[in-house]
Design a protein around this motif. Structure first.
Motif, PDB file in Angstrom:
ATOM      1  N   ALA A  79       0.687  -1.151  -0.097  1.00 20.27           N
ATOM      2  CA  ALA A  79      -0.414  -0.153   0.263  1.00 20.27           C
ATOM      3  C   ALA A  79       0.895   0.854  -0.292  1.00 20.27           C
ATOM      4  CB  ALA A  79      -0.712  -0.117   1.399  1.00 20.27           C
ATOM      5  N   VAL A  80       0.788   1.904  -0.759  1.00 16.89           N
ATOM      6  CA  VAL A  80       1.520   3.800  -0.696  1.00 16.89           C
ATOM      7  C   VAL A  80      -0.086   4.282  -0.703  1.00 16.89           C
ATOM      8  CG1 VAL A  80       2.996   4.875  -2.183  1.00 16.89           C
ATOM      9  CG2 VAL A  80       3.092   2.606  -2.216  1.00 16.89           C
ATOM     10  N   ILE A  81       0.891   5.463   0.366  1.00 18.79           N
ATOM     11  CA  ILE A  81      -0.499   6.480   0.215  1.00 18.79           C
ATOM     12  C   ILE A  81      -0.038   7.561   0.235  1.00 18.79           C
ATOM     13  CG2 ILE A  81      -2.080   7.125   2.209  1.00 18.79           C
ATOM     14  CD1 ILE A  81      -0.882   4.388   3.214  1.00 18.79           C
ATOM     15  N   HIS A  82      -0.318   8.853  -0.049  1.00 14.47           N
ATOM     16  CA  HIS A  82       0.082  10.341  -0.880  1.00 14.47           C
ATOM     17  C   HIS A  82      -0.827  11.149   0.238  1.00 14.47           C
ATOM     18  CE1 HIS A  82       2.752   8.441  -4.527  1.00 14.47           C
ATOM     19  NE2 HIS A  82       1.051   7.897  -4.489  1.00 14.47           N
ATOM     20  N   GLY A  83      -0.065  12.336   0.511  1.00 17.46           N
ATOM     21  CA  GLY A  83      -1.343  13.131   1.528  1.00 17.46           C
ATOM     22  C   GLY A  83      -0.245  14.501   2.186  1.00 17.46           C
ATOM     23  N   PRO A  84      -0.883  14.802   2.325  1.00 14.19           N
ATOM     24  CA  PRO A  84      -0.005  16.367   3.057  1.00 14.19           C
ATOM     25  C   PRO A  84      -0.214  15.949   4.793  1.00 14.19           C
ATOM     26  CG  PRO A  84      -2.727  16.715   2.018  1.00 14.19           C
ATOM     27  CD  PRO A  84      -2.318  15.921   0.931  1.00 14.19           C
ATOM     28  N   ALA A  85      -0.022  15.508   5.343  1.00 11.41           N
ATOM     29  CA  ALA A  85       0.134  15.079   6.751  1.00 11.41           C
ATOM     30  C   ALA A  85      -0.241  16.898   7.457  1.00 11.41           C
ATOM     31  CB  ALA A  85       1.561  15.028   7.526  1.00 11.41           C
ATOM     32  N   ARG A  86      -0.979  16.147   8.684  1.00 13.47           N
ATOM     33  CA  ARG A  86      -1.690  17.203   9.373  1.00 13.47           C
ATOM     34  C   ARG A  86      -1.092  17.432  10.745  1.00 13.47           C
ATOM     35  NH1 ARG A  86      -6.407  16.257  12.680  1.00 13.47           N
ATOM     36  NH2 ARG A  86      -6.558  14.849  11.624  1.00 13.47           N
ATOM     37  N   LEU A  87      -1.110  18.056  11.202  1.00  7.57           N
ATOM     38  CA  LEU A  87      -0.800  17.468  12.513  1.00  7.57           C
ATOM     39  C   LEU A  87      -1.635  17.941  13.628  1.00  7.57           C
ATOM     40  CD1 LEU A  87       2.047  18.808  14.223  1.00  7.57           C
ATOM     41  CD2 LEU A  87       1.829  21.258  14.549  1.00  7.57           C
ATOM     42  N   VAL A  88      -1.573  16.736  14.249  1.00  3.58           N
ATOM     43  CA  VAL A  88      -2.772  16.960  15.513  1.00  3.58           C
ATOM     44  C   VAL A  88      -2.574  17.536  16.858  1.00  3.58           C
ATOM     45  CG1 VAL A  88      -4.057  15.128  16.775  1.00  3.58           C
ATOM     46  CG2 VAL A  88      -3.004  14.585  14.409  1.00  3.58           C
ATOM     47  N   GLU A  89      -3.332  18.704  17.181  1.00  2.00           N
ATOM     48  CA  GLU A  89      -2.744  19.623  18.632  1.00  2.00           C
ATOM     49  C   GLU A  89      -3.900  19.086  19.163  1.00  2.00           C
ATOM     50  OE1 GLU A  89      -1.201  23.352  16.046  1.00  2.00           O
ATOM     51  OE2 GLU A  89      -2.909  22.576  14.545  1.00  2.00           O
ATOM     52  N   SER A  90      -5.087  18.515  18.795  1.00  2.00           N
ATOM     53  CA  SER A  90      -5.999  18.950  20.493  1.00  2.00           C
ATOM     54  C   SER A  90      -5.312  17.793  21.281  1.00  2.00           C
ATOM     55  CB  SER A  90      -7.314  18.423  20.444  1.00  2.00           C
ATOM     56  OG  SER A  90      -7.459  16.905  20.077  1.00  2.00           O
ATOM     57  N   THR A  91      -5.690  17.795  22.612  1.00  2.00           N
ATOM     58  CA  THR A  91      -4.662  16.593  23.477  1.00  2.00           C
ATOM     59  C   THR A  91      -5.367  15.517  23.454  1.00  2.00           C
ATOM     60  OG1 THR A  91      -3.829  18.082  24.618  1.00  2.00           O
ATOM     61  CG2 THR A  91      -4.102  15.995  26.049  1.00  2.00           C
ATOM     62  N   GLU A  92      -6.699  15.671  23.171  1.00  3.88           N
ATOM     63  CA  GLU A  92      -7.318  14.510  22.989  1.00  3.88           C
ATOM     64  C   GLU A  92      -7.433  13.749  22.241  1.00  3.88           C
ATOM     65  OE1 GLU A  92     -11.924  15.877  22.631  1.00  3.88           O
ATOM     66  OE2 GLU A  92     -12.434  13.237  23.077  1.00  3.88           O
ATOM     67  N   GLU A  93      -7.076  14.261  20.404  1.00  2.25           N
ATOM     68  CA  GLU A  93      -7.189  13.721  19.359  1.00  2.25           C
ATOM     69  C   GLU A  93      -5.336  13.043  19.218  1.00  2.25           C
ATOM     70  OE1 GLU A  93      -7.361  15.360  14.704  1.00  2.25           O
ATOM     71  OE2 GLU A  93      -6.790  13.711  14.812  1.00  2.25           O
ATOM     72  N   ARG A  94      -4.267  13.530  20.269  1.00  2.00           N
ATOM     73  CA  ARG A  94      -3.197  13.182  20.674  1.00  2.00           C
ATOM     74  C   ARG A  94      -3.207  11.949  21.001  1.00  2.00           C
ATOM     75  NH1 ARG A  94       1.334  16.441  20.399  1.00  2.00           N
ATOM     76  NH2 ARG A  94       2.154  16.451  22.477  1.00  2.00           N
ATOM     77  N   LEU A  95      -3.365  11.973  21.951  1.00  2.00           N
ATOM     78  CA  LEU A  95      -3.512  11.033  22.317  1.00  2.00           C
ATOM     79  C   LEU A  95      -4.209   9.587  21.989  1.00  2.00           C
ATOM     80  CD1 LEU A  95      -4.737  12.296  26.883  1.00  2.00           C
ATOM     81  CD2 LEU A  95      -2.795  10.715  25.909  1.00  2.00           C
ATOM     82  N   HIS A  96      -5.639   9.978  21.483  1.00  2.00           N
ATOM     83  CA  HIS A  96      -6.365   9.535  20.639  1.00  2.00           C
ATOM     84  C   HIS A  96      -5.412   8.267  19.759  1.00  2.00           C
ATOM     85  CE1 HIS A  96      -9.531   6.977  18.158  1.00  2.00           C
ATOM     86  NE2 HIS A  96      -8.386   7.305  17.553  1.00  2.00           N
ATOM     87  N   GLY A  97      -3.951   9.498  18.971  1.00  2.00           N
ATOM     88  CA  GLY A  97      -3.015   9.053  17.810  1.00  2.00           C
ATOM     89  C   GLY A  97      -2.406   7.864  18.182  1.00  2.00           C
ATOM     90  N   LEU A  98      -2.037   8.119  19.736  1.00  2.00           N
ATOM     91  CA  LEU A  98      -0.658   7.726  20.445  1.00  2.00           C
ATOM     92  C   LEU A  98      -1.874   6.041  20.657  1.00  2.00           C
ATOM     93  CD1 LEU A  98       1.077  10.353  21.982  1.00  2.00           C
ATOM     94  CD2 LEU A  98       1.745   8.887  20.039  1.00  2.00           C
TER      95      LEU A  98
END
Lengths: 228, 228
Positions: A114-133
């Protein structure tokens, strides 16, 4: 003859010219389920960014939640800073075997990629940062988020979390035997077939500083007993 | 605590700012022998190029001969045409295990990785093109060049061969257990250790159209019995 898994589900992949596969079209797979299956089966990805006009590619962890791929790293990492300055590209590759043909020209590999292209989005909210981690941790080591101490504010401050949409992706799958020329098959002068390759988890190795009395917890033991 | 293999031989690696490892310095390895060992143990690489200002990363085969890495592909492949327009970056990664820590922050992977930067050189002479393809074939499937029909002029015309110098390379190796915080070790509330991961060749699968009477040749049989 080479065989190709073709899975078609909706939404379709490859909505842009650059994610439309031109070489090896017969290996292109247009299904969203195939993309998810490869991302879920992979363990690490290769992240590519542009630095001063030149490419940089590095292995790193990832995790998928629905339509989003999460990446993370140290706040100061050049690769993550560059990821925010340009588009990025992420590849997840599972190598399933080497295809031995009668002619050198037709040697190949069986794989799922799988090869994925795109702009990366900086995750900023603490809630989504914890979710992403959490998504990243559960991909890398299922069952570990709840088992372990979760990030404290100091650790969070040292960590950059990026999100990449799965909208623009290309999936290729090759399986089966070699695609030799008929005259080479007739000639019968070389062996032809596939040497499969698999990943296998070993037995867990407790840390030197782990206290006595720990049994291997179920989430580690069960993974150890599964295929990699 | 994390342990790091450090092999130092000459010539040294990392002669340029971008191949000097800044993050995770304790995992940087400066020996040429370590680079060769990783390239020889890997099976495929990830090739990154710049296309229209954005990165593209794809899995592909490779082979090493001394100071040169060879890559190849179809003459029309976008990745190879782009490789000649800009510099390229190649990563070879061997994932050796997942490191389970007491805290999510210290989860890691044990791995050996080589990242090579440089301009790709189009291999033009028939002699070196055949040499490069031999090196690639023998890396992908040792013993196959002599066993199989070698490329004819028509096949050669369809194939691009690139050479990349190993002069500018960075090697990182991580091994051993987690690097947990002392207070988490004392707390003793989570299991910590490593779940090793290995690749394993399976049994050779003869092609459907292989004539009866073929035994598995020694170069395939011996590889099948070895680790991946």
């Amino acid at each position: 003859m080479p065989k190709t898994l073709v899975a078609v589900t909706r939404p379709q992949l490859s909505p842009t010219p650059r994610s439309t596969i031109k070489r090896g079209k017969k290996r292109a797979v247009t299904g969203r389920a195939a993309l998810d299956a490869i991302l879920d089966a992979g363990i690490i990805c290769h992240l590519s960014v542009v630095v001063d006009g030149s490419p940089l590619v590095l292995p790193t962890g990832y995790g998928r939640d629905g339509e989003t791929l999460y990446l993370h790293g140290s706040t100061g990492a050049l690769s993550l800073r560059s990821a925010l300055a340009n588009e990025i590209c992420v590849a997840v590759t599972l190598l399933d075997g080497i295809v031995y043909a009668r002619s050198v020209f037709h040697f190949s590999a069986n794989y799922r990629s799988a090869v994925i292209h795109g702009p990366a989005r900086l995750v900023e909210s603490t809630e989504e940062r914890l979710h992403g981690l959490r998504v990243l941790t559960e991909h890398m080591a299922p069952g570990s988020w709840e088992h372990c101490r979760q990030p404290n504010p100091k650790e969070l401050a040292k960590t950059t979390v990026l999100a990449l949409s799965l909208d623009e992706a290309a999936v290729k799958v090759r399986s089966g035997g070699p695609g030799d020329e008929p005259e080479d098959v007739f000639e019968d002068s070389a062996w032809a077939g596939v040497l499969p390759l698999t990943q296998q988890w070993g037995s867990p190795v407790p840390s030197d500083d782990l206290s006595a009395g720990w049994e291997i917890p179920a989430h580690v033991r069960d993974r150890s007993a599964s295929h990699g």
